[in-house]
Design an enzyme around this catalytic site. Structure first.
Site, PDB file in Angstrom:
ATOM      1  N   SER A 138       0.814  -1.216   0.000  1.00  0.00           N
ATOM      2  CA  SER A 138       0.000   0.000   0.000  1.00  0.00           C
ATOM      3  C   SER A 138       0.846   1.264   0.000  1.00  0.00           C
ATOM      4  O   SER A 138       2.076   1.212   0.027  1.00  0.00           O
ATOM      5  CB  SER A 138      -0.965   0.042   1.193  1.00  0.00           C
ATOM      6  OG  SER A 138      -0.264   0.282   2.403  1.00  0.00           O
TER       7      SER A 138
ATOM      8  N   THR B 261      -0.845   0.340  -6.491  1.00  0.00           N
ATOM      9  CA  THR B 261      -1.061  -0.227  -5.166  1.00  0.00           C
ATOM     10  C   THR B 261      -2.418   0.272  -4.687  1.00  0.00           C
ATOM     11  O   THR B 261      -3.294   0.565  -5.503  1.00  0.00           O
ATOM     12  CB  THR B 261       0.101   0.138  -4.209  1.00  0.00           C
ATOM     13  OG1 THR B 261      -0.060  -0.567  -2.975  1.00  0.00           O
ATOM     14  CG2 THR B 261       0.245   1.614  -3.968  1.00  0.00           C
ATOM     15  N   TYR B 262      -2.613   0.392  -3.390  1.00  0.00           N
ATOM     16  CA  TYR B 262      -3.864   0.913  -2.849  1.00  0.00           C
ATOM     17  C   TYR B 262      -3.554   1.871  -1.710  1.00  0.00           C
ATOM     18  O   TYR B 262      -2.500   1.805  -1.086  1.00  0.00           O
ATOM     19  CB  TYR B 262      -4.790  -0.217  -2.378  1.00  0.00           C
ATOM     20  CG  TYR B 262      -4.191  -1.090  -1.310  1.00  0.00           C
ATOM     21  CD1 TYR B 262      -4.426  -0.841   0.039  1.00  0.00           C
ATOM     22  CD2 TYR B 262      -3.370  -2.162  -1.648  1.00  0.00           C
ATOM     23  CE1 TYR B 262      -3.853  -1.635   1.022  1.00  0.00           C
ATOM     24  CE2 TYR B 262      -2.801  -2.966  -0.676  1.00  0.00           C
ATOM     25  CZ  TYR B 262      -3.048  -2.700   0.656  1.00  0.00           C
ATOM     26  OH  TYR B 262      -2.479  -3.487   1.623  1.00  0.00           O
TER      27      TYR B 262
ATOM     28  N   GLY C  38       5.801  -1.996   1.607  1.00  0.00           N
ATOM     29  CA  GLY C  38       6.019  -3.287   0.973  1.00  0.00           C
ATOM     30  C   GLY C  38       7.093  -3.235  -0.099  1.00  0.00           C
ATOM     31  O   GLY C  38       7.980  -2.375  -0.085  1.00  0.00           O
ATOM     32  N   ALA C  39       6.996  -4.169  -1.044  1.00  0.00           N
ATOM     33  CA  ALA C  39       8.024  -4.311  -2.082  1.00  0.00           C
ATOM     34  C   ALA C  39       8.221  -3.036  -2.894  1.00  0.00           C
ATOM     35  O   ALA C  39       9.316  -2.785  -3.406  1.00  0.00           O
ATOM     36  CB  ALA C  39       7.666  -5.472  -3.007  1.00  0.00           C
ATOM     37  N   ALA C  40       7.179  -2.206  -3.000  1.00  0.00           N
ATOM     38  CA  ALA C  40       7.287  -0.946  -3.745  1.00  0.00           C
ATOM     39  C   ALA C  40       8.320  -0.003  -3.141  1.00  0.00           C
ATOM     40  O   ALA C  40       8.792   0.920  -3.811  1.00  0.00           O
ATOM     41  CB  ALA C  40       5.927  -0.259  -3.813  1.00  0.00           C
TER      42      ALA C  40
END
Length: 131
Positions: A25, A57-58, A73-75
């Protein structure tokens, strides 16, 4: 027929945090969510101006008034604190809805404080720079 239209964006926001260990997210200051009309858990495109990366993403609510833009996260591998990003959303509209629809553009300064919340898109070579 329904078509996909640009709905809203937060333009040239500064990434304040990147948390690789969070599930995913983007955490967005609740003031910015309200101004842009982006809802919690809505799909959000993150276009990194600094690095040229793009991802989807969100949104989740960040602390109101904090200016937080935290890529989770991975982002977090693609977005680092200090990077400039555009956070954009899209909506599916039928032709009747689309005829009178105008997207919401929120301009922010380097601390992610709202400078303008009803901005008009500037086309062509004209350039807008955040304060």
């Amino acid at each position: 027929m329904r078509r996909t239209f640009f709905k809203s964006k937060i333009h040239r926001a500064t990434v304040t945090h990147a948390d690789l260990d969070y599930e995913g997210s983007v955490s967005i200051d609740e003031d910015l969510l309200d101004a842009s009309g982006i809802l919690e858990y809505e799909a959000v495109h993150v276009w990194n101006i600094t690095r040229g990366t793009r991802l989807q993403t969100y949104a989740i609510k960040g602390e109101r008034g904090s200016g937080v833009i935290c890529i989770n996260g991975a982002a977090a591998h693609l977005n680092k604190p200090g990077d400039l990003v555009i956070l954009a959303t899209f909506a599916e509209l039928d032709e009747a809805e689309a005829r009178g629809f105008k997207p919401t553009v929120v301009l922010v300064d380097r601390k992610n404080k709202i400078v303008e919340s009803d901005a008009v898109e500037i086309a062509g070579p004209a350039r807008r720079v955040s304060a």
